[in-house]
Design an enzyme around this catalytic site. Structure first.
Site, PDB file in Angstrom:
ATOM      1  CD  GLU A 397     -32.175  62.381  25.253  1.00 25.24           C
ATOM      2  OE1 GLU A 397     -32.279  62.184  26.609  1.00 25.24           O
ATOM      3  OE2 GLU A 397     -33.152  63.007  24.777  1.00 25.24           O
ATOM      4  CB  ALA A 421     -29.622  52.118  27.994  1.00 25.14           C
ATOM      5  CG  ASP A 422     -34.516  52.785  29.610  1.00 27.53           C
ATOM      6  OD1 ASP A 422     -35.591  51.810  29.557  1.00 27.53           O
ATOM      7  OD2 ASP A 422     -33.645  52.732  30.228  1.00 27.53           O
ATOM      8  CG  PHE A 423     -33.737  58.571  28.616  1.00 29.17           C
ATOM      9  CD1 PHE A 423     -34.982  57.842  28.906  1.00 29.17           C
ATOM     10  CD2 PHE A 423     -33.322  59.295  29.925  1.00 29.17           C
ATOM     11  CE1 PHE A 423     -35.542  57.946  29.903  1.00 29.17           C
ATOM     12  CE2 PHE A 423     -34.037  59.666  30.938  1.00 29.17           C
ATOM     13  CZ  PHE A 423     -35.103  58.763  31.009  1.00 29.17           C
ATOM     14  CG  HIS A 464     -36.174  55.058  34.014  1.00 32.39           C
ATOM     15  ND1 HIS A 464     -37.349  55.548  34.094  1.00 32.39           N
ATOM     16  CD2 HIS A 464     -35.426  56.107  34.270  1.00 32.39           C
ATOM     17  CE1 HIS A 464     -37.624  56.568  34.205  1.00 32.39           C
ATOM     18  NE2 HIS A 464     -36.395  57.398  34.151  1.00 32.39           N
TER      19      HIS A 464
END
Length: 658
Positions: A397, A421-423, A464
């Site tokens: 990312e 979005a968590d990542f 997640h």
């Protein structure tokens, strides 16, 4: 030290000497100014000048170089005046950052130099994006990016080199191995014998050279750059050198054994090259005196002129304005014709239209190409636009957000998909320190949209399901949008892609396939920063966004006597303060509802603003209804209990009792 002049004529070799001598003499002047107390800090590159000067001369003048803060020779060899550089170092209004950032933390399109940020490593991903833009545009160009031996331990190094290898990008990754990361010797930083040995792990070519031999540096990079312009691929180049001063002058050098100084003093790049030119009868003792005298005179003049440059004026409104690239959205109104679309399909439609409108738009993300993405939003895109513009990425990312910024710097637009979005935490630095601050620091746009599949309701658990919009709403320089309906999902996405500023685009996973409404056909945009009123009542106001809008609509449907005003913010940065003010004035009672956790959720900012600006219109305390201050559980019953919806009715009842 052995020098091989090859077919270089005397004029070239003499010019190389002057280029090498100039930054050394500037450095010596800076050290005097530091001792005199006229400057406050200096990061010295004495002993490492051959790398900066040789590599810069080896690149074409319109090719990008991404140096670090000891590479003064890059800037001087690109003929940036010392007066301008000095104004930058002194925080003057005429510096590249207008006093907003220090030393070499800036970029300049005029000289095709992109400086680093303090976090070591992120500039390498920018180089990937810059090189990718050249490849997509059919330009035969190379990109040169510096890093230090210490930064090779960082994830940003691994990610950027790996992406460049996978995508065959024409990037030279130059490792300036000077033996120490601040005070930590290389023996405590890595176990491989040579850093260049890392190249084989990425499947790319590696070279190791004497970084103090300016002709070897020049010849090697000149050769490699010529090769990769025609046959794009990355190169890992380790330049062996030594830092003769401290990390910065205040840190000293007591941690370095004296024998190392003695050894490397004999390898000084300037004195060795000077002796070589004397042997070649290109320099004489008298000509050296003359050259030094002229350089010294020029340095003294420009330094003193820089001290007289104006200081920045303190102007709060200008400071806030400069956080963003100047842009005035021209809303494109929708057509009357519409088609029923799911929330997910509206996003697909928006991306499809944007790809048609902007041939320079590149989509990047994990599994987004042939597979169509984890949620199938880009299904079929590779058949229409090809894998050059719809790019599968490694799981990296940080590198992909950085590559997005590099694309923007070199004339492209980028949409980066976080699979969840968590990542985004893995790419957080690139967003909040690079994307967000770039325009404020040196007036360069960051034309990047980061798509964020967000939210709970699907039993996906702690990693997640997070609603993490508050991480970004507090970061100046970012815009944050959060559509609740398919029409807004399409219109806000197209508006975000049009906008040359970085936009964080939240899209709720629960709504992907559960919500279908009429969506206008064709291209249109929704105004960023504009809320919409969905219900009009006089008893109380609900201010919300995202899935909270649908919780509120369900409540009002089941409780028609509520007579509430319902405001969907749609945009969280900037947010529609006047619409909020109007809602507060119309009812006197306010409930702020959101899916995020209560403490420090975005609702806290809205509440604080209402308390400060609308207190006289309130008939009751502002109330917030949010999710529990816990991680998000996977179990359906636990998840339902976590979410704000579980407490909505009781919070409204409490508010109405006032």
């Amino acid at each position: 030290m052995q020098f091989n002049r090859g077919n270089k004529d005397d004029t070239f070799l003499l010019n190389l000497y002057k280029r090498l001598l100039y930054p050394r003499m500037v450095e010596e002047k800076m050290l005097k100014l530091l001792r005199q107390g006229r400057i406050g800090k200096w990061f010295s590159g004495i002993g490492q000048e051959a790398i900066a000067v040789g590599s810069t001369l080896a690149m074409q003048s319109d090719e990008y170089i991404l140096p670090m803060h000891r590479n003064l020779g890059v800037f001087t060899t690109r003929d940036i005046s010392l007066k301008k550089l000095m104004a930058q170092w002194q925080g003057k209004a005429t510096g590249f950052t207008k006093g907003r950032d220090r030393s070499f933390h800036f970029g300049t399109q005029d000289y095709k130099i992109i400086g680093m940020i303090s976090h070591l490593g992120p500039q390498m991903a920018l180089a990937d994006g810059i090189a990718l833009a050249d490849v997509l545009a059919g330009k035969q160009k190379a990109t040169l990016v510096y890093t230090g031996e210490g930064a090779t331990s960082e994830g940003d190094f691994h990610e950027a080199v790996n992406v460049a290898a996978v995508w065959n990008l024409p990037v030279i990754f130059l490792i300036e191995n000077n033996g120490y990361g601040l005070s930590t010797p290389k023996s405590e930083q890595f176990r491989c014998k040579n850093l260049v040995d890392k190249a084989i792990g990425y499947g790319l070519e590696g070279r190791q050279i004497d970084g103090n031999n300016i002709l070897e540096v020049y010849d090697t990079i000149h050769q490699l750059a010529n090769e990769i312009r025609k046959d794009p691929r990355p190169i890992l180049l380790e330049c062996l050198t030594f830092r003769m001063r401290g990390h910065e002058e205040a840190s000293g050098t007591k941690y370095v054994p004296q024998e190392l100084f003695d050894e490397w003093e004999k390898k000084d790049p300037l004195s060795n090259y000077e002796n070589f030119l004397i042997e070649q009868q290109i320099l004489t003792a008298d000509s050296i005196i003359d050259i030094r005298a002229k350089i010294k005179k020029d340095i003294e003049l420009e330094v003193e002129e820089a001290f007289d440059e104006p200081e920045p004026e303190v102007d709060a409104s200008q400071e806030e304005y400069d956080m963003y690239f100047p842009y005035e959205q021209k809303v494109v109104e929708p057509n009357q014709a519409s088609t029923e679309k799911r929330y997910l399909d509206a996003i697909t439609d928006g991306l499809d239209l944007a790809m048609q409108k902007y041939p320079n738009l590149v989509l990047m993300g994990q599994d987004i190409a042939d597979y169509g993405g984890a949620f199938k939003i880009t299904d079929g895109f590779t058949a229409k636009y090809g894998k050059n513009r719809v790019r599968n990425t490694p799981i990296c990312e940080s590198a992909i957000v950085g590559a997005g910024l590099g694309l923007s710097i070199n004339g492209y637009k980028a949409v980066v998909e976080m699979q969840f979005a968590d990542f985004v935490t893995v790419g957080f630095n690139q967003i909040v320190n690079n994307l967000a601050k770039t325009h404020y620091r040196w007036a360069e746009k960051a034309d990047v949209v980061v798509r964020m599949p967000t939210g709970a309701g699907t039993g996906a658990g702690p990693f997640h399901s997070q609603s993490n919009e508050a991480w970004f709403t507090k970061t100046p320089g970012l815009k944050v949008v959060y559509p609740a309906f398919p029409e807004d999902a399409k219109g806000l996405l197209l508006a975000a892609i049009e906008d040359p500023n970085p936009v964080i685009y939240f899209e709720h996973k629960y709504l992907y396939r559960s919500l279908t409404t009429a969506v206008p056909d064709g291209y249109f945009t929704t105004e960023i920063g504009k809320a919409v009123k969905l219900a009009d009542g006089n008893k109380f106001s609900i201010i919300t966004y995202g899935l909270g809008v649908h919780w509120a609509l369900d409540y009002l449907k089941n409780n028609p006597e509520s007579e509430a005003t319902l405001l969907d913010l749609r945009t969280l940065q900037p947010w529609d303060k006047e619409a909020v003010r109007t809602a507060v004035k119309s009812t006197g009672k306010v409930l702020i509802l959101h899916e995020d956790t209560l403490t420090n959720g975005f609702g806290a900012e809205i509440s604080a603003w209402i308390g400060e600006h609308c207190f006289q219109h309130l008939d009751a305390p502002i109330m917030r209804c949010a999710s529990l201050d816990t991680a998000i559980p996977m179990n359906k019953a636990l998840e339902d209990g976590f979410l704000a919806k579980a407490r909505l009715a009781e919070t409204i009842e409490k508010l109405l009792k006032y």
